[in-house]
Enzyme design. Structure first.
Site: not given
Length: 238
Positions: A21, A25, A44, A88, A91, A207, A220
């Protein structure tokens, strides 16, 4: 060739794209794991790279947060850039006591109340499956690498801050039969089905709703190396 959201040229993406996402990362994976990574899109600041992993081309590109964002980027990759496989790598929050922070999970299905699939393609299913061929490759590679990869039913939510009057997380887990929650897989799986492509989702638990442990944003971004390695090793088999 460019789209409104991706500035890459035709042929800039490999046949398999890993999609975290977070754009940072994606950058971390490219800088850490790929040989000769090339930035192929940055519209963007949604960063996309292509490079070599063990001599084979692999791309990594951010999806952004939520199903509309994942829906746009995965659709354009499949439809305009001849991408065949999207994995994908994200997290998730755990709904189960057996699913702990830093565990690696593989989505066996995505369940959602989202209207994304209905509005996008007329699909009224609440549960959408990943591509079995990709899951089989990932499961075999996890066994080979001795990485425990727990199969999970994933709840894909449209909202991060839900109104408690609409039900607690325990209510949602019971109603959906899900083991963890994230916000993108349902849209990705729908697009793959609709476009006759393939998709899978590997998650790291960041989490836990059960014991209230959680990772920081920096953790993360940078610490999900088992998931990243599993995805990369699987990508070069495809």
């Amino acid at each position: 060739m460019a789209t409104p959201h991706i500035s890459a040229a035709k042929g800039d993406f490999a046949k398999t794209v890993l999609m975290p996402g977070d754009p940072l990362r994606a950058k971390f994976i490219a800088d850490t794991f790929l040989e000769t990574p090339k930035l192929v899109t940055s519209v963007r600041n949604v960063l996309g790279y292509t490079g070599l992993y063990h001599g084979k081309p692999v791309s990594v590109m951010a999806s952004g947060m939520g199903m509309p964002s994942m829906g746009i980027y995965s659709y354009e990759l499949y439809s305009f850039y001849d991408v065949d496989n999207i994995i994908r790598i994200g997290s998730a929050g755990s709904y189960r006591e057996w699913l702990h922070v830093m565990d690696v999970a593989l989505a066996s299905s995505a369940v959602s109340d989202s209207t994304y699939a209905r509005i996008q393609g007329g699909c009224t299913d609440r549960v959408i499956l990943p591509s079995p061929e990709l899951n089989q490759v990932i499961e075999a590679k996890a066994k080979e690498l001795a990485i425990e990869c727990k199969p999970c039913v994933v709840h894909s939510s449209d909202v991060f801050y839900g109104d408690p009057s609409q039900g607690t997380w325990q209510d949602i887990a019971e109603r959906t039969g899900s083991d963890c929650v994230e916000m993108e897989s349902f849209a990705l799986f729908h697009n793959a089905h609709m476009l006759n492509k393939r998709a899978a989702c590997i998650l790291t638990i960041s989490d836990s709703f059960v014991d209230h442990t959680e990772l920081s944003a920096e953790e993360r971004q940078n610490s999900f190396t088992k998931m990243m390695t599993l995805a990369l090793e699987s990508a070069i088999v495809l």
